[in-house]
Design a protein around this motif. Structure first.
Motif, PDB file in Angstrom:
ATOM      1  N   GLU A  14     -34.348 -20.473   0.557  1.00  0.00           N
ATOM      2  CA  GLU A  14     -35.429 -19.451   0.540  1.00  0.00           C
ATOM      3  C   GLU A  14     -34.927 -18.156  -0.298  1.00  0.00           C
ATOM      4  N   THR A  15     -33.970 -17.621  -0.081  1.00  0.00           N
ATOM      5  CA  THR A  15     -33.473 -16.370  -0.895  1.00  0.00           C
ATOM      6  C   THR A  15     -31.998 -16.758  -1.309  1.00  0.00           C
ATOM      7  N   ALA A  16     -31.635 -16.047  -2.507  1.00  0.00           N
ATOM      8  CA  ALA A  16     -30.265 -16.350  -3.077  1.00  0.00           C
ATOM      9  C   ALA A  16     -30.249 -14.835  -3.828  1.00  0.00           C
ATOM     10  N   ARG A  17     -29.000 -14.223  -3.285  1.00  0.00           N
ATOM     11  CA  ARG A  17     -28.490 -13.080  -4.125  1.00  0.00           C
ATOM     12  C   ARG A  17     -27.093 -12.852  -4.309  1.00  0.00           C
ATOM     13  N   ALA A  18     -26.716 -12.496  -5.546  1.00  0.00           N
ATOM     14  CA  ALA A  18     -25.305 -12.428  -5.894  1.00  0.00           C
ATOM     15  C   ALA A  18     -24.926 -11.042  -6.009  1.00  0.00           C
ATOM     16  N   MET A  19     -23.693 -10.874  -5.592  1.00  0.00           N
ATOM     17  CA  MET A  19     -22.904  -9.498  -5.633  1.00  0.00           C
ATOM     18  C   MET A  19     -21.806  -9.474  -6.589  1.00  0.00           C
ATOM     19  N   LEU A  20     -21.620  -8.344  -7.205  1.00  0.00           N
ATOM     20  CA  LEU A  20     -20.680  -8.155  -8.241  1.00  0.00           C
ATOM     21  C   LEU A  20     -19.477  -6.980  -7.489  1.00  0.00           C
ATOM     22  N   GLY A  78     -16.086  -5.076  -8.096  1.00  0.00           N
ATOM     23  CA  GLY A  78     -14.817  -4.832  -8.896  1.00  0.00           C
ATOM     24  C   GLY A  78     -13.725  -4.128  -8.029  1.00  0.00           C
ATOM     25  N   PHE A  79     -12.485  -4.416  -8.442  1.00  0.00           N
ATOM     26  CA  PHE A  79     -11.054  -3.974  -7.773  1.00  0.00           C
ATOM     27  C   PHE A  79     -10.140  -3.651  -8.747  1.00  0.00           C
ATOM     28  N   ALA A  80      -9.483  -2.621  -8.156  1.00  0.00           N
ATOM     29  CA  ALA A  80      -8.223  -2.049  -8.897  1.00  0.00           C
ATOM     30  C   ALA A  80      -7.274  -2.985  -9.117  1.00  0.00           C
ATOM     31  N   THR A  81      -6.969  -3.911  -8.320  1.00  0.00           N
ATOM     32  CA  THR A  81      -5.783  -4.880  -8.452  1.00  0.00           C
ATOM     33  C   THR A  81      -6.481  -6.325  -7.886  1.00  0.00           C
ATOM     34  N   SER A  82      -5.786  -7.339  -8.358  1.00  0.00           N
ATOM     35  CA  SER A  82      -6.107  -8.679  -7.976  1.00  0.00           C
ATOM     36  C   SER A  82      -5.851  -8.757  -6.402  1.00  0.00           C
ATOM     37  N   GLU A  83      -4.672  -7.978  -6.034  1.00  0.00           N
ATOM     38  CA  GLU A  83      -4.147  -8.376  -4.441  1.00  0.00           C
ATOM     39  C   GLU A  83      -5.528  -7.587  -3.706  1.00  0.00           C
ATOM     40  N   ASP A  84      -5.987  -6.707  -3.931  1.00  0.00           N
ATOM     41  CA  ASP A  84      -7.125  -6.366  -3.384  1.00  0.00           C
ATOM     42  C   ASP A  84      -8.459  -7.339  -3.359  1.00  0.00           C
ATOM     43  N   ALA A  85      -8.611  -8.005  -4.465  1.00  0.00           N
ATOM     44  CA  ALA A  85      -9.857  -8.932  -4.646  1.00  0.00           C
ATOM     45  C   ALA A  85      -9.314 -10.107  -3.704  1.00  0.00           C
ATOM     46  N   GLY A  86      -8.150 -10.537  -3.884  1.00  0.00           N
ATOM     47  CA  GLY A  86      -7.838 -11.652  -3.042  1.00  0.00           C
ATOM     48  C   GLY A  86      -7.746 -11.339  -1.669  1.00  0.00           C
ATOM     49  N   GLN A  87      -7.357 -10.435  -1.006  1.00  0.00           N
ATOM     50  CA  GLN A  87      -7.545 -10.058   0.398  1.00  0.00           C
ATOM     51  C   GLN A  87      -9.178 -10.067   1.016  1.00  0.00           C
ATOM     52  N   CYS A  88      -9.931  -9.589  -0.205  1.00  0.00           N
ATOM     53  CA  CYS A  88     -11.330  -9.567   0.118  1.00  0.00           C
ATOM     54  C   CYS A  88     -11.952 -10.837   0.414  1.00  0.00           C
ATOM     55  N   GLY A 143     -21.527 -19.300  -2.763  1.00  0.00           N
ATOM     56  CA  GLY A 143     -20.358 -19.519  -4.276  1.00  0.00           C
ATOM     57  C   GLY A 143     -19.678 -18.233  -4.014  1.00  0.00           C
ATOM     58  N   MET A 144     -18.328 -18.255  -4.406  1.00  0.00           N
ATOM     59  CA  MET A 144     -17.338 -16.898  -4.455  1.00  0.00           C
ATOM     60  C   MET A 144     -16.177 -17.140  -5.645  1.00  0.00           C
ATOM     61  N   GLU A 145     -16.751 -16.490  -6.723  1.00  0.00           N
ATOM     62  CA  GLU A 145     -15.831 -16.594  -7.777  1.00  0.00           C
ATOM     63  C   GLU A 145     -15.089 -15.302  -8.171  1.00  0.00           C
ATOM     64  N   ALA A 169      -9.820  -6.760 -11.536  1.00  0.00           N
ATOM     65  CA  ALA A 169     -10.388  -8.068 -10.864  1.00  0.00           C
ATOM     66  C   ALA A 169     -12.048  -8.024 -10.526  1.00  0.00           C
ATOM     67  N   LEU A 170     -12.532  -9.173 -10.488  1.00  0.00           N
ATOM     68  CA  LEU A 170     -13.999  -9.124 -10.429  1.00  0.00           C
ATOM     69  C   LEU A 170     -14.346 -10.131  -9.480  1.00  0.00           C
ATOM     70  N   LEU A 171     -15.086 -10.010  -8.523  1.00  0.00           N
ATOM     71  CA  LEU A 171     -15.530 -10.968  -7.541  1.00  0.00           C
ATOM     72  C   LEU A 171     -16.815 -11.294  -7.736  1.00  0.00           C
TER      73      LEU A 171
END
Length: 496
Positions: free
Chosen positions: A229-235, A237-247, A260-262, A286-288
């Motif tokens: 019914e609904t689909a929304r995507a979030m961007l 951004g992180f200062a380190t890849s480690e923070d993005a990976g932990q997220c 999806g999570m890229e 890093a960007l999720l």
């Protein structure tokens, strides 16, 4: 016309006879034997390797595929099945003494059954075409590789392809419910169908991801899903890849399964933004991209929860799509990551390994060290939710030394994936690219057992030889090998 089986070393000398025989099976323009005309088939997506086939044959019917395979089996000719040629592991690389069996003319959607939520398609239908054919009724086909505009459903079955939405909706194996296939002997069999499950052994599961080693698929029944019914995507951004990976790890541990999570690192972000102008932030390491789908009230709640998780992991900026066009633009950037790399490097190797999500920071640090060791840049894109990595190793193919270093760099990345508890491939397959790395993950006993399965389908080893297995034993040799514990050796070929 051929009158006796052909030894491997003599096949090229008999090219004209083989082409003439195949032309009687597939008349008209169905056979290509001139070297210049075969050039479009000399490589696949692993463009560092090229080889002209013995002859190309382009059948249009299952009966023709059956006759071609029966002929090749009779005269002991090798066969390489090929879809759109988008394989990134060399799975469709031709053989100089082998027939290349192109399935591009099998390009029709045969049936759309909304009541049973499935479609029956030929293997040459592109992945995206299935969703386009049913979108007006609110349905779609879930697996969506980045090459979905070009890759075919038959190739997806061969490689068990995934895509950005496989985290929630599964790989090809989870969305194919039936196939028609032809064995090397020319026998035509059906596995699965429109029904939910099949009796007996899961041969459909065996075929999905078998890389053309067991049979040639001529028809596929796929599962159709209702669009959410609904689909929304979030961007995020992180200062380190480690923070993005932990997220990423925190989102999954919170019980949230995004559509999806890229993840992309700085070099990939900049290359993509210059290419697509998707609105990606350029001041982050890093960007999720996180997509939430379902009923609107659920999506709103999930966005709030993911926003909180991202902030706790020191997200520098957050942006949520407000329109469908904006959501698609976010994804257009990620799906264009591979062609965008062409803006920053003449050539690249696209690797494919899978790791436990929690080991992502460690693997990223390891890849940075390897980049310095080999003197080559790397741009990273990941199916972050399921730990599937796609490092793009940047090099110049005109420099032989760079190509050699790129291959060694890629091999070490895959060894690192296995070392931390991962696997050699997530969706691209083994092909020739990872073939000689198989002993890094499997023992000799493991590999022999896998080859016994191939022998059950292809006793002569004629289908796509030289792929997947670093050492290919003849079936007679495997039959003399006893498995651990003194069990009886493999005894023969099942009849279907």
């Amino acid at each position: 016309m051929l009158t006796m089986p052909i030894p491997d070393t003599a096949a090229i000398a008999h090219r004209a006879e083989i082409a003439a025989d195949l032309s009687r099976i597939v008349p008209g323009e169905g056979v290509i034997a001139q070297p210049v005309a075969m050039r479009p088939f000399e490589t696949d997506g692993l463009t560092a390797y090229r080889q002209l086939p013995l002859v190309v044959v382009l059948p249009e019917t299952t009966a023709q595929v059956s006759e071609v395979l029966r002929y090749c089996h009779e005269w002991k000719l090798k066969v390489v099945p090929r879809g759109a040629g988008t394989s990134l592991s060399g799975g469709a690389l031709p053989l100089a003494d082998g027939v290349l069996l192109g399935m591009s003319r099998f390009n029709r959607i045969l049936e759309i059954d909304y009541a049973n939520r499935c479609a029956v398609v030929q293997p040459g239908v592109t992945n995206l075409a299935i969703s386009q054919a049913v979108q007006h009724e609110g349905f779609y086909y879930a697996p969506d590789p980045s090459s979905q505009i070009a890759c075919t459903i038959g190739g997806n079955v061969a490689e068990n392809s995934g895509g950005v939405h496989c985290l929630k909706y599964g790989l090809t194996a989870n969305n194919v419910i039936g196939i028609e296939m032809v064995l090397i002997t020319g026998e035509v069999i059906r596995l699965g169908g429109k029904h939910l499950d099949s009796e007996g052994y899961d041969l459909l599961g065996v075929m999905t991801g078998s890389e053309g080693l067991l049979g040639v698929v001529t028809e596929v029944t796929v599962r159709l899903l209702r669009k959410p019914e609904t689909a929304r995507a979030m961007l995020a951004g992180f200062a380190t890849s480690e923070d993005a990976g932990q997220c990423v790890a925190d989102i999954i541990s919170a019980g949230i399964i995004p559509g999806g999570m890229e993840m992309m690192d700085r070099p990939a972000i900049h290359a993509v933004e210059e290419f697509v102008h998707a609105g990606y932030p350029l001041d982050v390491e890093a960007l999720l991209i996180v997509e939430l789908d379902g009923p609107q009230v659920e999506v709103d709640q999930l966005i709030a929860r993911v926003t909180g998780i991202a902030n706790r992991n020191r997200a520098k900026n957050l942006r949520v799509s407000n329109t469908e066009d904006e959501r698609l633009l976010f994804w257009a950037g990620r799906k264009a990551a591979f062609p965008a790399a062409g803006r920053i490097s003449p050539d690249y190797l696209c690797m494919d390994g899978t790791i436990p999500r929690k080991r992502l920071p460690e693997v990223l640090r390891g890849m940075t060290e390897l980049s310095e060791k080999y003197g080559l840049r790397v741009a990273n894109v990941f199916h972050a939710g399921d730990g599937n990595l796609h490092p793009l190793i940047l090099y110049d193919a005109n420099d032989a030394d760079q190509l050699e270093r790129a291959e060694k760099f890629g091999a070490d990345i895959l060894r690192l994936c296995v070392k931390v508890g991962g696997v050699l491939t997530g969706e691209h397959g083994v092909g020739i690219e990872k073939r000689d790395l198989m002993p890094e993950m499997f023992s000799e006993t493991d590999l022999n057992q896998q080859q016994r399965l191939k022998c059950a389908f292809d006793a002569e080893g004629l289908l796509n030889p030289g792929k997947v297995f670093p050492t290919l034993h003849r079936c007679a040799e495997l039959g003399r090998m006893h498995v651990k514990g003194g069990a009886l050796p493999f005894a023969g070929i099942p009849r279907f």
